[in-house]
Design an enzyme around this catalytic site. Structure first.
Site, PDB file in Angstrom:
ATOM      1  CB  ALA A 168      -0.902  -0.004   1.229  1.00 16.89           C
ATOM      2  CB  THR A 169       1.503   3.721  -2.244  1.00 12.99           C
ATOM      3  OG1 THR A 169       0.235   3.696  -2.931  1.00 12.99           O
ATOM      4  CG2 THR A 169       2.366   2.629  -2.843  1.00 12.99           C
ATOM      5  CB  THR A 170       0.378   8.109  -1.284  1.00 10.14           C
ATOM      6  OG1 THR A 170       1.501   7.765  -2.100  1.00 10.14           O
ATOM      7  CG2 THR A 170       0.568   9.510  -0.740  1.00 10.14           C
ATOM      8  CE  LYS A 176      -3.269   2.059  -1.124  1.00 11.02           C
ATOM      9  NZ  LYS A 176      -2.316   2.819  -1.948  1.00 11.02           N
ATOM     10  CB  ALA A 190       3.872   2.797  -5.919  1.00 12.67           C
TER      11      ALA A 190
END
EC number: 3.4.25.1
Length: 302
Positions: free
Chosen positions: A67-69, A100, A242
């Site tokens: 998972a990213t931002t 997220k 990403a």
């Protein structure tokens, strides 16, 4: 699973009563209870096998989704947290609609960056931890207590982090004692720091933070803060592969949560859609450019 059932039944007496560990007074921490009764089911007790690669030969094979931002911003009445929807495995898009940002209790939320599966599991355990405390103590855990408890859980994952499976949450909520929104950031060792005004984590955090520095201002309304959060995620997606931007074809928007004195709410997609469309319209013709304070706040920059 059958072996697990047999193990539990062996720890009970023939009358079918609960094991003594369930009845013994102790800590109000659910994690502490599980660590004493059945520690092998806690994520922190796991270790990777010598050959951890997953089957498959394509790009990203053997890599778990990441998972990213995540961005979080304090506003006049509380705090806003937003996360993009993309998970990646190496150069591949593993999922386009991952969640997220999660509500953790009535007045707090957490966003995840890092190894997606472990991060989601940690936040689910954290949710149970807070609910367990509330049931035993009859009151909500304080904001400081929640932030410290999450710090302990991250520290327990250090062994996995040193093997490349790091989890870096971002915690935010409304502090009922202080009467304001607060943001807490962490590192992989569980070290925590109070973040003022706004903070970002994840692979696109550098670009999102640059956007927030230009667009954020104290005392914004909820609507303005949501717009600024979406602008920051757009800038992150523009430069970080990403991080996923709004998917106009599939109508997949970022997950945005708002926490105030009234509690937590997830902003509905129907409410987000016109804001996303306004962000896209503002970037049309200059997709990498900053929309400017006046475009976001509608005040001519004053």
């Amino acid at each position: 699973m059958a072996g697990r059932v047999r193990e539990v039944s062996h720890s009970s007496d023939q009358s079918g009563r609960l094991p003594a560990a369930f009845l013994r007074p102790g800590s109000s921490s659910f994690t502490d209870f599980v660590r004493e009764y059945s520690p092998e089911i806690l994520p922190a007790t796991r270790t990777l096998p010598a050959a951890a690669a997953l089957p498959g030969g394509g790009p990203g094979a053997g890599e778990p989704p990441h998972a990213t931002t995540i961005v979080a911003l304090v506003f006049a009445d509380g705090v806003v947290m937003a996360g993009d929807r993309r998970a990646t495995a190496g150069p591949m898009i593993a999922q386009r609609d991952i969640q997220k940002v999660f509500q953790t209790d009535e007045h707090s939320c957490a966003g995840i960056a890092g190894t997606a599966g472990l991060a989601v599991e940690m936040i689910r355990l954290f949710q149970v931890e807070l609910e367990h405390f509330e049931k035993l103590e009859g009151t909500l855990m304080s904001f400081e207590g929640k932030a410290n408890r999450l710090s302990t859980m991250i520290r327990a994952n250090l062994g996995m982090a040193m093997q490349g499976l790091a989890v870096v949450p971002l915690f935010a909520g409304y502090d009922l004692d202080a009467g304001r929104g607060r943001i807490v950031g962490y590192d992989i060792t569980g070290g925590r720091s109070e973040e003022h005004d706004h903070h970002t984590v994840g692979s696109g955090s550098l670009f999102a933070r640059g956007s927030l520095k230009k667009l954020y201002r104290p005392g914004m309304s909820e609507a303005e803060t949501v717009r600024v959060a979406l602008e920051a995620l757009w800038d992150a997606a523009d430069d970080d592969s990403a991080t996923g931007g709004p998917d106009l074809l599939r109508k997949i928007w970022p997950v945005v949560g708002v926490t105030t004195a009234e509690g937590y709410r997830r902003v509905p997609d129907a409410e987000l859609e016109p804001v996303v469309e306004a962000v896209v319209a503002g970037r049309r013709g200059n997709p990498g450019g900053n929309p400017g304070i006046s475009a976001v706040h509608g005040d001519g920059g004053n």
